[in-house]
Design an enzyme around this catalytic site. Sequence first.
Site, mmCIF file in Angstrom:
data_model
loop_
_atom_site.group_PDB
_atom_site.id
_atom_site.type_symbol
_atom_site.label_atom_id
_atom_site.label_comp_id
_atom_site.label_asym_id
_atom_site.label_seq_id
_atom_site.Cartn_x
_atom_site.Cartn_y
_atom_site.Cartn_z
ATOM 1 N N VAL A 136 -9.541 16.237 -3.158
ATOM 2 C CA VAL A 136 -8.389 15.479 -3.649
ATOM 3 C C VAL A 136 -8.115 14.498 -2.511
ATOM 4 O O VAL A 136 -7.523 14.845 -1.495
ATOM 5 C CB VAL A 136 -7.180 16.386 -3.952
ATOM 6 C CG1 VAL A 136 -5.990 15.556 -4.401
ATOM 7 C CG2 VAL A 136 -7.557 17.415 -5.022
ATOM 8 N N PRO A 137 -8.637 13.269 -2.655
ATOM 9 C CA PRO A 137 -8.914 12.373 -1.536
ATOM 10 C C PRO A 137 -7.720 11.678 -0.899
ATOM 11 O O PRO A 137 -7.555 10.459 -1.001
ATOM 12 C CB PRO A 137 -9.870 11.360 -2.160
ATOM 13 C CG PRO A 137 -9.407 11.273 -3.581
ATOM 14 C CD PRO A 137 -8.997 12.675 -3.938
ATOM 15 N N CYS A 138 -6.897 12.431 -0.167
ATOM 16 C CA CYS A 138 -5.737 11.827 0.485
ATOM 17 C C CYS A 138 -6.156 10.826 1.559
ATOM 18 O O CYS A 138 -5.349 9.970 1.940
ATOM 19 C CB CYS A 138 -4.792 12.891 1.030
ATOM 20 S SG CYS A 138 -5.558 14.133 2.057
ATOM 21 N N HIS A 139 -7.410 10.877 2.015
ATOM 22 C CA HIS A 139 -7.879 9.869 2.980
ATOM 23 C C HIS A 139 -7.940 8.480 2.339
ATOM 24 O O HIS A 139 -7.956 7.480 3.042
ATOM 25 C CB HIS A 139 -9.250 10.255 3.563
ATOM 26 C CG HIS A 139 -10.346 10.370 2.551
ATOM 27 N ND1 HIS A 139 -10.509 11.495 1.759
ATOM 28 C CD2 HIS A 139 -11.334 9.512 2.201
ATOM 29 C CE1 HIS A 139 -11.556 11.326 0.975
ATOM 30 N NE2 HIS A 139 -12.064 10.123 1.214
ATOM 31 N N ARG A 140 -7.933 8.417 1.011
ATOM 32 C CA ARG A 140 -7.988 7.136 0.300
ATOM 33 C C ARG A 140 -6.606 6.524 0.094
ATOM 34 O O ARG A 140 -6.483 5.457 -0.498
ATOM 35 C CB ARG A 140 -8.670 7.327 -1.059
ATOM 36 C CG ARG A 140 -10.111 7.773 -0.942
ATOM 37 C CD ARG A 140 -10.753 7.989 -2.291
ATOM 38 N NE ARG A 140 -12.041 8.653 -2.138
ATOM 39 C CZ ARG A 140 -12.607 9.399 -3.061
ATOM 40 N NH1 ARG A 140 -12.029 9.579 -4.228
ATOM 41 N NH2 ARG A 140 -13.768 9.987 -2.820
#
Length: 174
Positions: A136-140
Amino acid sequence: MAIVRSVVDAPAPVGALTIGVTPAGLALVAFGRHPEAVERAAERLGEPVADAEGGAVAEQFAEYLAGTRRAFDVPLDWSLTSGSQRVVLQTLYDTVPYGATVTYGELAARSGLGKAHTAARGVGSIMGSNPLPVVVPCHRVLGSDSLGGFGGGRATKEWLLALEGVLTPALDFG
């Protein structure tokens, strides 16, 4: 049933990822070798912990980190999330694919939280509590004028964004 704990070795600056998998799916990803993170999650869910090597989830992480996988297709167990946190994280998961980014404010609006500064700040707080980073790409999720924060550290956020082609790779992440 049990939460199965394993560690995936990752390139620097990531180093390692500790993962927890329930019978329903991937429930936890923690940066570093932190078996206690899975123990805390298991306690919260009322489940015992079992250790294991590899598996399909670890294999998909290895492929992603090697640059040969763009999307995870393992089932996710959202049981460590609730309320607006779950809504925002599921919106992120569903609407921001590999190689794309979104601002905190845009994600707040997509999630139905509104466009106010406080909604964007709320999304930032939710990103910091994401139990499933990378997948769940919180880095994006970026600030409107900066990269924003990241639980895995700035170098890891930069590395993941470079892996996905969003940033130009640096020569040295050390």
